[in-house]
Design a protein around this motif. Structure first.
Motif, PDB file in Angstrom:
ATOM      1  N   TYR A  83      47.880  48.490  33.446  1.00  0.00           N
ATOM      2  CA  TYR A  83      46.722  48.381  34.595  1.00  0.00           C
ATOM      3  C   TYR A  83      46.474  46.802  34.324  1.00  0.00           C
ATOM      4  CZ  TYR A  83      46.466  53.080  34.018  1.00  0.00           C
ATOM      5  OH  TYR A  83      46.868  54.667  33.982  1.00  0.00           O
ATOM      6  N   MET A  84      46.643  45.957  35.478  1.00  0.00           N
ATOM      7  CA  MET A  84      46.653  44.585  35.196  1.00  0.00           C
ATOM      8  C   MET A  84      45.705  44.070  36.355  1.00  0.00           C
ATOM      9  SD  MET A  84      50.810  44.044  35.346  1.00  0.00           S
ATOM     10  CE  MET A  84      50.927  42.681  34.225  1.00  0.00           C
ATOM     11  N   SER A  85      45.141  42.960  36.125  1.00  0.00           N
ATOM     12  CA  SER A  85      44.083  42.081  37.073  1.00  0.00           C
ATOM     13  C   SER A  85      44.026  40.679  36.920  1.00  0.00           C
ATOM     14  CB  SER A  85      42.695  42.786  36.774  1.00  0.00           C
ATOM     15  OG  SER A  85      42.112  42.241  35.411  1.00  0.00           O
ATOM     16  N   VAL A  86      43.798  39.974  38.037  1.00  0.00           N
ATOM     17  CA  VAL A  86      43.370  38.700  37.984  1.00  0.00           C
ATOM     18  C   VAL A  86      42.017  38.286  38.275  1.00  0.00           C
ATOM     19  CG1 VAL A  86      44.200  36.498  39.334  1.00  0.00           C
ATOM     20  CG2 VAL A  86      45.823  38.172  39.033  1.00  0.00           C
ATOM     21  N   CYS A  87      41.560  37.755  37.402  1.00  0.00           N
ATOM     22  CA  CYS A  87      40.044  37.781  37.413  1.00  0.00           C
ATOM     23  C   CYS A  87      39.675  36.108  37.146  1.00  0.00           C
ATOM     24  CB  CYS A  87      39.356  38.239  36.244  1.00  0.00           C
ATOM     25  SG  CYS A  87      39.989  40.205  36.240  1.00  0.00           S
ATOM     26  N   HIS A  88      38.385  35.859  37.808  1.00  0.00           N
ATOM     27  CA  HIS A  88      37.974  34.378  37.649  1.00  0.00           C
ATOM     28  C   HIS A  88      37.759  34.285  36.202  1.00  0.00           C
ATOM     29  CE1 HIS A  88      35.390  30.977  38.417  1.00  0.00           C
ATOM     30  NE2 HIS A  88      35.969  30.855  39.389  1.00  0.00           N
ATOM     31  N   SER A  89      37.619  33.096  36.009  1.00  0.00           N
ATOM     32  CA  SER A  89      37.368  32.801  34.352  1.00  0.00           C
ATOM     33  C   SER A  89      36.173  33.072  33.871  1.00  0.00           C
ATOM     34  CB  SER A  89      37.764  31.136  34.232  1.00  0.00           C
ATOM     35  OG  SER A  89      37.060  30.374  34.869  1.00  0.00           O
ATOM     36  N   VAL A 102      46.372  36.284  29.782  1.00  0.00           N
ATOM     37  CA  VAL A 102      47.413  34.934  30.241  1.00  0.00           C
ATOM     38  C   VAL A 102      45.970  33.914  30.789  1.00  0.00           C
ATOM     39  CG1 VAL A 102      48.851  33.778  31.788  1.00  0.00           C
ATOM     40  CG2 VAL A 102      49.434  36.189  30.722  1.00  0.00           C
ATOM     41  N   LYS A 103      46.040  32.895  30.242  1.00  0.00           N
ATOM     42  CA  LYS A 103      44.911  32.060  30.444  1.00  0.00           C
ATOM     43  C   LYS A 103      45.292  31.078  31.575  1.00  0.00           C
ATOM     44  CE  LYS A 103      42.067  33.335  27.418  1.00  0.00           C
ATOM     45  NZ  LYS A 103      40.622  34.163  27.997  1.00  0.00           N
ATOM     46  N   GLY A 104      44.676  30.857  32.843  1.00  0.00           N
ATOM     47  CA  GLY A 104      45.018  29.866  33.617  1.00  0.00           C
ATOM     48  C   GLY A 104      43.642  28.813  34.016  1.00  0.00           C
ATOM     49  N   GLN A 105      43.922  28.047  34.932  1.00  0.00           N
ATOM     50  CA  GLN A 105      42.688  27.221  35.118  1.00  0.00           C
ATOM     51  C   GLN A 105      41.376  27.834  35.563  1.00  0.00           C
ATOM     52  OE1 GLN A 105      44.487  24.456  37.872  1.00  0.00           O
ATOM     53  NE2 GLN A 105      46.073  23.432  36.566  1.00  0.00           N
ATOM     54  N   GLN A 106      41.365  28.404  36.730  1.00  0.00           N
ATOM     55  CA  GLN A 106      40.161  29.059  37.200  1.00  0.00           C
ATOM     56  C   GLN A 106      40.342  30.510  37.199  1.00  0.00           C
ATOM     57  OE1 GLN A 106      37.151  27.580  38.027  1.00  0.00           O
ATOM     58  NE2 GLN A 106      38.133  25.816  37.432  1.00  0.00           N
ATOM     59  N   LEU A 107      41.672  30.959  37.008  1.00  0.00           N
ATOM     60  CA  LEU A 107      42.021  32.560  37.069  1.00  0.00           C
ATOM     61  C   LEU A 107      42.728  32.778  35.873  1.00  0.00           C
ATOM     62  CD1 LEU A 107      42.966  32.719  40.777  1.00  0.00           C
ATOM     63  CD2 LEU A 107      40.692  32.981  39.859  1.00  0.00           C
ATOM     64  N   HIS A 108      42.515  34.156  35.411  1.00  0.00           N
ATOM     65  CA  HIS A 108      43.147  34.541  34.148  1.00  0.00           C
ATOM     66  C   HIS A 108      43.897  35.935  34.545  1.00  0.00           C
ATOM     67  CE1 HIS A 108      41.093  31.267  32.086  1.00  0.00           C
ATOM     68  NE2 HIS A 108      40.139  32.090  31.399  1.00  0.00           N
ATOM     69  N   SER A 154      33.927  36.202  44.516  1.00  0.00           N
ATOM     70  CA  SER A 154      34.703  37.391  43.754  1.00  0.00           C
ATOM     71  C   SER A 154      35.047  37.099  42.308  1.00  0.00           C
ATOM     72  CB  SER A 154      35.849  37.739  44.644  1.00  0.00           C
ATOM     73  OG  SER A 154      35.382  38.185  45.841  1.00  0.00           O
ATOM     74  N   LEU A 155      34.658  37.995  41.426  1.00  0.00           N
ATOM     75  CA  LEU A 155      35.137  37.778  40.080  1.00  0.00           C
ATOM     76  C   LEU A 155      36.467  38.562  39.682  1.00  0.00           C
ATOM     77  CD1 LEU A 155      31.818  38.644  38.340  1.00  0.00           C
ATOM     78  CD2 LEU A 155      32.727  36.356  38.721  1.00  0.00           C
ATOM     79  N   ILE A 156      36.771  39.432  40.221  1.00  0.00           N
ATOM     80  CA  ILE A 156      37.904  40.126  40.348  1.00  0.00           C
ATOM     81  C   ILE A 156      38.743  39.983  41.664  1.00  0.00           C
ATOM     82  CG2 ILE A 156      39.268  42.478  39.876  1.00  0.00           C
ATOM     83  CD1 ILE A 156      36.587  43.168  37.902  1.00  0.00           C
TER      84      ILE A 156
END
Length: 303
Positions: free
Chosen positions: A70-76, A53-59, A2-4
């Motif tokens: 509108y907010m989302s957590v997505c794969h890098s 906001v940048k994360g390790q694998q998820l942004h 999953s990308l999103i």
């Protein structure tokens, strides 16, 4: 893959959750990003209308428009432009279903939870094809991002700004009691009992010497002072263990040092075992006080 992974719709002015996608995936970083969403949603009014906001694998990506974010957590691995395409599609769908007045009048969390079905369809579309689904084209979003790049959010600054704005500053000694510490442990109870015993012994001996000190020389006065100061320090150690206080480490070592000095002064009135007992109790109390941490309160923004 999953990308999103997660989508979230909130009201900008107060961070009220309006709708969110059902969470089917569970991993540690996703939970961390959802915790970070709670911090961001309380500060949206002071942030740019587009950020990441940048994360390790998820942004985390978000865009705000007409009082709704509108907010989302997505794969890098998902391109930034496609992440914002998803958010724009999400915005189109939400505004088509719910008017501005409904958003303004919402008084409880998740009043539009039924919107989850729409979010799931959009997520599936992007996770399967990786492309826009509705009115937005990738070229338009890429051009807009070049003209107005999203703000890169520093969560430490956001948390500090939000805390100061809401009066959640570093607690002062006067306000420290309002914070909840971790539960008292059995060793802590033992430490309190022993400290009370030491305090009682100090005040009893001190009061007993007062009469002799009045008739004696200055040496007797200093002994009385040592007993009474040790009594105050023991009582203060009990208070410092039970209640939160600013500069706890400094105060703890100061009290320990004062007790050691007072008992050094009383070397002629106490034997070695008595001195060791008082110093050991003070050391144990200092250790347990420093080991007892503030209990974290759960954030009040449900994600």
């Amino acid at each position: 893959m999953s990308l999103i992974l997660f989508a979230f719709v909130v009201r900008v002015r107060d961070g009220l959750p309006l709708s969110a996608s059902t969470d089917f995936e569970h991993n540690r970083e996703l939970q961390e990003r959802k915790q970070q969403l709670r911090t961001i949603c309380r500060s949206l009014a002071g942030l740019s209308d587009r950020g990441t906001v940048k994360g390790q694998q998820l942004h985390i990506y978000f865009t705000s428009s007409e009082g709704v974010s509108y907010m989302s957590v997505c794969h890098s691995s998902l391109p930034v432009a496609k992440a914002f395409c998803f958010l724009e599609d999400l915005r189109w769908e939400f505004t088509a279903r719910f008017g501005g007045s409904a958003v303004t009048l919402a008084a409880r969390p998740y009043p539009f939870l039924e919107f989850d079905s729409c979010i799931q369809k959009l997520k599936q579309q992007y996770n399967q094809t990786g492309g826009p689904a509705l009115e937005v084209t990738l070229a338009e979003v890429q051009e807009d991002l070049r003209a107005r790049p999203p703000q890169v959010i520093d969560l430490d600054e956001v948390a500090l700004t939000n805390g100061v704005a809401n009066g959640h500053v570093e607690p002062s000694p006067a306000s420290g009691k309002t914070l909840r510490l971790e539960p008292v442990t059995p060793p802590g109870i033992l430490s309190l009992v022993l400290n009370i015993v030491c305090a009682s012994l100090n005040v009893i001996r001190g009061v007993h010497l007062v009469e002799h000190a009045i008739q004696d020389d200055n040496d007797g006065v200093w002994n009385v002072a040592a007993f009474l100061v040790a009594f105050v320090c023991c009582a203060s150690q009990c208070h410092l263990y039970l209640f939160h206080s600013s500069q706890k480490k400094l105060k703890s070592f100061f009290l320990l040092g004062a007790i050691v000095l007072c008992n050094s002064r009383l070397l002629g009135l106490r034997n070695a075992w008595q001195l060791a007992f008082h110093v050991s109790v003070a050391s144990l109390s200092t250790f347990l006080t420093l080991a007892r941490k503030v209990q974290r309160r759960p954030d009040d923004c449900g994600v």
